[in-house]
Motif scaffolding. Sequence first.
Motif, PDB file in Angstrom:
ATOM      1  N   LYS A 191       0.931  -1.169  -0.045  1.00  0.00           N
ATOM      2  CA  LYS A 191       0.021  -0.512  -0.013  1.00  0.00           C
ATOM      3  C   LYS A 191       0.825   1.075   0.195  1.00  0.00           C
ATOM      4  CE  LYS A 191      -3.466   2.228   2.476  1.00  0.00           C
ATOM      5  NZ  LYS A 191      -3.947   2.592   3.886  1.00  0.00           N
ATOM      6  N   HIS A 233      -7.283  -3.504  -0.266  1.00  0.00           N
ATOM      7  CA  HIS A 233      -7.494  -2.300  -0.203  1.00  0.00           C
ATOM      8  C   HIS A 233      -8.159  -1.675  -0.670  1.00  0.00           C
ATOM      9  CE1 HIS A 233      -3.233  -2.960   1.584  1.00  0.00           C
ATOM     10  NE2 HIS A 233      -3.243  -3.491   0.810  1.00  0.00           N
ATOM     11  N   ALA A 284      -7.963   2.554  -1.711  1.00  0.00           N
ATOM     12  CA  ALA A 284      -6.851   3.045  -2.677  1.00  0.00           C
ATOM     13  C   ALA A 284      -8.247   3.455  -4.111  1.00  0.00           C
ATOM     14  CB  ALA A 284      -6.022   1.423  -2.654  1.00  0.00           C
ATOM     15  N   CYS A 300      -2.194   0.438  -5.615  1.00  0.00           N
ATOM     16  CA  CYS A 300      -2.204   1.433  -4.385  1.00  0.00           C
ATOM     17  C   CYS A 300      -2.101   2.637  -4.522  1.00  0.00           C
ATOM     18  CB  CYS A 300      -2.276   0.809  -3.409  1.00  0.00           C
ATOM     19  SG  CYS A 300      -3.406  -1.155  -2.704  1.00  0.00           S
TER      20      CYS A 300
END
Length: 350
Positions: free
Chosen positions: A93, A123, A126, A198
């Motif tokens: 990330k 994630h 993102a 991300c």
Amino acid sequence: MVPRTPLLEVRDLRTSFFTPDGEVRAVRGISFALGAGETLGIVGESGSGKTVTALSVLGLLAATGKITGGELLFHGEDLARAPQKTLRKIRGKKISMIFQDSVSSLNPLMTIGKQVGEMFTAHPEALDSKAGGPAPFLWHGRRRLFRRALSGKEIDKQVTALLSGVQIPDSGKRRHFYPHELSGGMRQRAMIAIALACRPEILIADEPTTALDLTIQSQIIRLLKNAGEEAGMSIIFITHDLGLVAELCSRAIVMYAGMIMEEASVDDLFDAPSHPYTLGLFNSTPGMETDTARKPGPIPGSHPDMLRPPPGCPFSPRCASAGPRCFDAPPPRRAIGGPESGHFARCWLL
Ligand SMILES: Nc1ncnc2c1ncn2[C@@H]1O[C@H](COP(=O)(O)OP(=O)(O)OP(=O)(O)O)[C@@H](O)[C@H]1O
Ligand SMILES: [Mg+2]
């Protein structure tokens, strides 16, 4: 110049592997800083500790590997001492990595679109707000409950946009392809898409173009360069190839036997390489020979075994200019052209 406000600061990092034969000291006290938006090259022969440095930053060392000293400061937090829970939040990330030989790590049984999409499922925050927005929260009165599961459509849209961003043509169709249906260059682009999904602050690219032919290699380099510039992302680019360092990086460190032998802006490194090892690397790169006194070609001898590195300058057994002092103690880090130049080398002969 050394970045004034580093995003990542590596201080005296030491990493070893504890094997039945003894301690392999793969990284032996390296320090460097990576500035925001900067592209830093790490160059050196096989076994010099480039990959181990990257894996140390991400906390992904093999079970026998251990950081035995130093600090890895990212936003002021020491990753060398951070719990796995913190590292899991950062990996992929905030700092993501294209692993050496990573193309073979694509899952052969899953389409590339699914593999990129998995990053968004892991994630959801993102997701690009311009291309559909992050997954909205569900609210109960004024209480935020949880993020709504993403619809397949939302993910597909972003995956297609990301694949076309890494210049996979006809990405709406190609996202349904399995890895074996794509060329080596296209598979590498898919890997880059996964790493960029991300929008990390730092991308570590470990030899991302080694298996590719020259034309594709320079396309991938241009792609990384554009991605870095557009997103203001910092890149650590690991390679054997000084030519690629010149194309992509603004600063570089030259590693040998787990140490940094020279560090400089790419301009200084190419104009005035100072360490005999760096000169040897140039001399063994066709078209980049700078040492007119020597015949172009590979550096004679081989990289030391890190179970028993030489006690003095690790390069001394292969260095044509080495004197008695070089065999006794490791040379200190010295500034070349004043500390402000950001050009340093470790050599007794300087
Ligand atoms: N899991 C491991 N166990 C023991 N030694 C290891 C392990 N991984 C790496 N090493 C050793 O650490 C040293 C540095 O390895 P590293 O993979 O970082 O080299 P590199 O610079 O990335 O080389 P290459 O250019 O071949 O990728 C080498 O001596 C290597 O043998
Ligand atoms: Mg490596």
